[in-house]
Design a protein around this motif. Structure first.
Motif, PDB file in Angstrom:
ATOM      1  N   ASP A  78     -26.342  15.533  20.386  1.00 53.25           N
ATOM      2  CA  ASP A  78     -26.263  15.989  21.525  1.00 53.25           C
ATOM      3  C   ASP A  78     -25.577  17.255  21.988  1.00 53.25           C
ATOM      4  O   ASP A  78     -24.951  17.198  21.450  1.00 53.25           O
ATOM      5  CB  ASP A  78     -25.888  14.454  22.343  1.00 53.25           C
ATOM      6  N   GLU A  79     -25.949  17.905  22.498  1.00 53.40           N
ATOM      7  CA  GLU A  79     -26.011  18.945  23.087  1.00 53.40           C
ATOM      8  C   GLU A  79     -24.940  19.825  22.503  1.00 53.40           C
ATOM      9  O   GLU A  79     -24.365  20.660  22.373  1.00 53.40           O
ATOM     10  CB  GLU A  79     -24.659  18.996  24.105  1.00 53.40           C
ATOM     11  N   ILE A  80     -26.300  20.117  21.450  1.00 50.27           N
ATOM     12  CA  ILE A  80     -26.581  21.170  20.094  1.00 50.27           C
ATOM     13  C   ILE A  80     -26.203  22.355  21.120  1.00 50.27           C
ATOM     14  O   ILE A  80     -25.243  23.436  19.520  1.00 50.27           O
ATOM     15  CB  ILE A  80     -28.221  21.354  19.245  1.00 50.27           C
ATOM     16  N   PHE A  86     -24.471  25.855  13.619  1.00 52.53           N
ATOM     17  CA  PHE A  86     -25.009  24.212  12.870  1.00 52.53           C
ATOM     18  C   PHE A  86     -26.541  24.268  12.284  1.00 52.53           C
ATOM     19  O   PHE A  86     -26.862  23.522  11.525  1.00 52.53           O
ATOM     20  CB  PHE A  86     -24.488  23.063  14.191  1.00 52.53           C
ATOM     21  N   PHE A  87     -27.016  25.380  12.752  1.00 55.82           N
ATOM     22  CA  PHE A  87     -28.240  25.441  12.614  1.00 55.82           C
ATOM     23  C   PHE A  87     -28.522  25.574  11.627  1.00 55.82           C
ATOM     24  O   PHE A  87     -29.805  25.532  10.399  1.00 55.82           O
ATOM     25  CB  PHE A  87     -29.583  26.114  13.131  1.00 55.82           C
ATOM     26  N   ARG A  91     -30.968  24.421   8.480  1.00 56.37           N
ATOM     27  CA  ARG A  91     -31.902  24.156   7.503  1.00 56.37           C
ATOM     28  C   ARG A  91     -31.487  23.651   6.180  1.00 56.37           C
ATOM     29  O   ARG A  91     -32.673  23.275   5.641  1.00 56.37           O
ATOM     30  CB  ARG A  91     -32.281  26.241   7.723  1.00 56.37           C
ATOM     31  N   SER A  92     -30.947  24.164   5.658  1.00 57.60           N
ATOM     32  CA  SER A  92     -30.554  24.130   4.249  1.00 57.60           C
ATOM     33  C   SER A  92     -30.711  22.361   3.764  1.00 57.60           C
ATOM     34  O   SER A  92     -31.396  22.149   2.994  1.00 57.60           O
ATOM     35  CB  SER A  92     -29.126  24.655   3.691  1.00 57.60           C
ATOM     36  N   GLU A  93     -30.294  21.855   4.852  1.00 54.38           N
ATOM     37  CA  GLU A  93     -30.459  19.912   4.958  1.00 54.38           C
ATOM     38  C   GLU A  93     -31.954  19.667   4.641  1.00 54.38           C
ATOM     39  O   GLU A  93     -32.452  18.716   4.020  1.00 54.38           O
ATOM     40  CB  GLU A  93     -29.752  19.669   5.253  1.00 54.38           C
ATOM     41  N   GLU A 119     -35.988  30.600  14.946  1.00 52.11           N
ATOM     42  CA  GLU A 119     -35.507  31.424  13.439  1.00 52.11           C
ATOM     43  C   GLU A 119     -35.227  31.218  12.048  1.00 52.11           C
ATOM     44  O   GLU A 119     -35.393  31.523  11.293  1.00 52.11           O
ATOM     45  CB  GLU A 119     -33.937  32.428  14.358  1.00 52.11           C
ATOM     46  N   THR A 120     -34.751  29.719  12.414  1.00 53.92           N
ATOM     47  CA  THR A 120     -34.025  28.537  11.404  1.00 53.92           C
ATOM     48  C   THR A 120     -34.470  27.881  11.243  1.00 53.92           C
ATOM     49  O   THR A 120     -34.666  27.212  10.135  1.00 53.92           O
ATOM     50  CB  THR A 120     -32.585  28.414  11.979  1.00 53.92           C
TER      51      THR A 120
END
Length: 385
Positions: A78-80, A86-87, A91-93, A119-120
């Motif tokens: 929440d509230e990213i 963190f994006f 993306r990797s996960e 973008e990610t």
């Protein structure tokens, strides 16, 4: 009504989680994103992190370890917008496991958040926009007059009385300026932002003259546009684009400006109740903005604009999708009389349908192909399920 969730929003989120690894819900703060998320998460194996909470943010100090540990369940952030870096870890996960419904991401700032996601997380994310309450969502619990006066933010609409509702909105404005803008990393002079926001309330429904507005605020035009961009990106302001058409007429090319929530507009204009609103000189512009926001929320795949010619003929809202074109005129009258210019533009634009929205009791055909109806009927006709 506290905790009430509209079925439309719940169903849309369920669909998004079923088709994409991550669902992103964007919308203004306090519009109900967290309530909706917690409701969806309740029966699931899920973890919820509020990134405004320092303890929750600390759990993401080593994001790869955290995400690996919670790979089996759904993670809600929440509230990213407070943790945009963190994006890349997200993306990797997702690329390690692309099954649907792994992440639910909530954010209160639009453009930067969308840019990061595009973008990610391209091809990995389903995006939704959650608005304050719509008429169709609360029609069985309140009337359009209360919704118009108080706006759609749940705590404002559900307040015990008008005084409590106004107090909540004044607190919302103060908190937005004092906490939310700095939390986005924006170093803006808050007294100036408050003055601009209140000034914009008096410009409701007007075309933007950047030079004039900048002069009133004693700002440069680029600085003014930057401040307007902040209010737009945080869902407080809408800049409605002018219609681009070859009508062999001189057209107004500046956008129109609206404060998106009618309740916030009324708080800034110090309007307390329905009688006060009807007596206010900007009641027509308030009604226009309220109707436009309701329509745009239920017609998300349509492209909105307004049209005004050099001689003053105007269409309040033109909606386009593919080859389809709809025209809306908005009047605050029990017996609306569209102008001759409106009728002329309907013909020239070759619209598929033309509708005059007014608080009438029964829909009727004003002229051939031009219908007059109330907002609820218009939403029922044109709104998407």
């Amino acid at each position: 009504m506290h905790g009430y969730l509209p079925r439309r929003a719940e169903a849309a989120l369920q669909r998004a989680l079923s088709r994409a690894p991550a669902a992103v819900i964007l919308g203004p703060r306090q519009c109900g994103k967290s309530t909706l998320a917690r409701h969806i998460l309740a029966p699931l194996d899920a973890v919820y992190l509020d990134l405004q909470d320092r303890t929750d943010r600390a759990r993401l100090t080593e994001p790869e370890i955290f995400l690996e540990h919670h790979r089996a369940g759904l993670v809600c952030l929440d509230e990213i917008q407070l943790l945009p870096e963190f994006f890349s870890a997200l993306r990797s996960e997702i690329d390690r496991d692309r099954r649907p419904g792994r992440f639910l991401i909530l954010g209160s700032a639009s453009r930067d958040l969308i840019r990061q996601a595009n973008e990610t997380l391209a091809g990995r994310v389903a995006q939704l926009e959650l608005t304050p309450f719509l008429l169709t969502e609360v029609a069985t619990r309140t009337d359009w007059k209360t919704l118009w006066v108080r706006g759609g933010f749940p705590d404002s609409l559900m307040a015990r009385d008008e005084r409590d509702s106004v107090d909540w909105r004044q607190d919302f404005i103060r908190t937005f300026l004092e906490r939310d803008i700095p939390a986005l990393g924006l170093d803006l002079p808050l007294p100036l932002m408050e003055r601009l926001w209140r000034l914009l309330a008096h410009y409701q429904g007007q075309t933007v003259n950047y030079s004039k507005l900048a002069g009133v605020m004693d700002l440069s035009v680029p600085t003014l546009k930057r401040y307007l961009g902040v209010l737009e990106q945080t869902y407080m302001v809408r800049l409605l684009a002018p219609f681009d058409a070859n009508l062999k007429k001189r057209l107004v090319r500046s956008p129109k400006i609206y404060l998106r929530d009618s309740g916030v507009l009324h708080a800034l204009l110090e309007i307390v109740d329905f009688d006060h609103l009807l007596a206010h000189p900007q009641v027509g512009e308030s009604w226009e903005g309220f109707v436009i926001e309701q329509l745009l929320a239920v017609m998300p795949r349509w492209r909105p604009a307004f049209l005004r010619t050099g001689n003053g003929a105007e269409v309040d809202l033109v909606m386009e999708r593919g080859q389809e074109r709809l025209i809306f005129e908005i009047k605050l009258s029990k017996a609306p009389q569209p102008s001759r210019g409106f009728h002329t533009l309907v013909a020239e634009l070759q619209a598929d349908a033309a509708t005059v929205i007014a608080p009438v009791d029964t829909p009727y055909e004003w002229r051939r192909g031009i219908w007059v109806m109330d907002l609820a009927a218009a939403i029922d006709r044109w709104g998407e399920a």
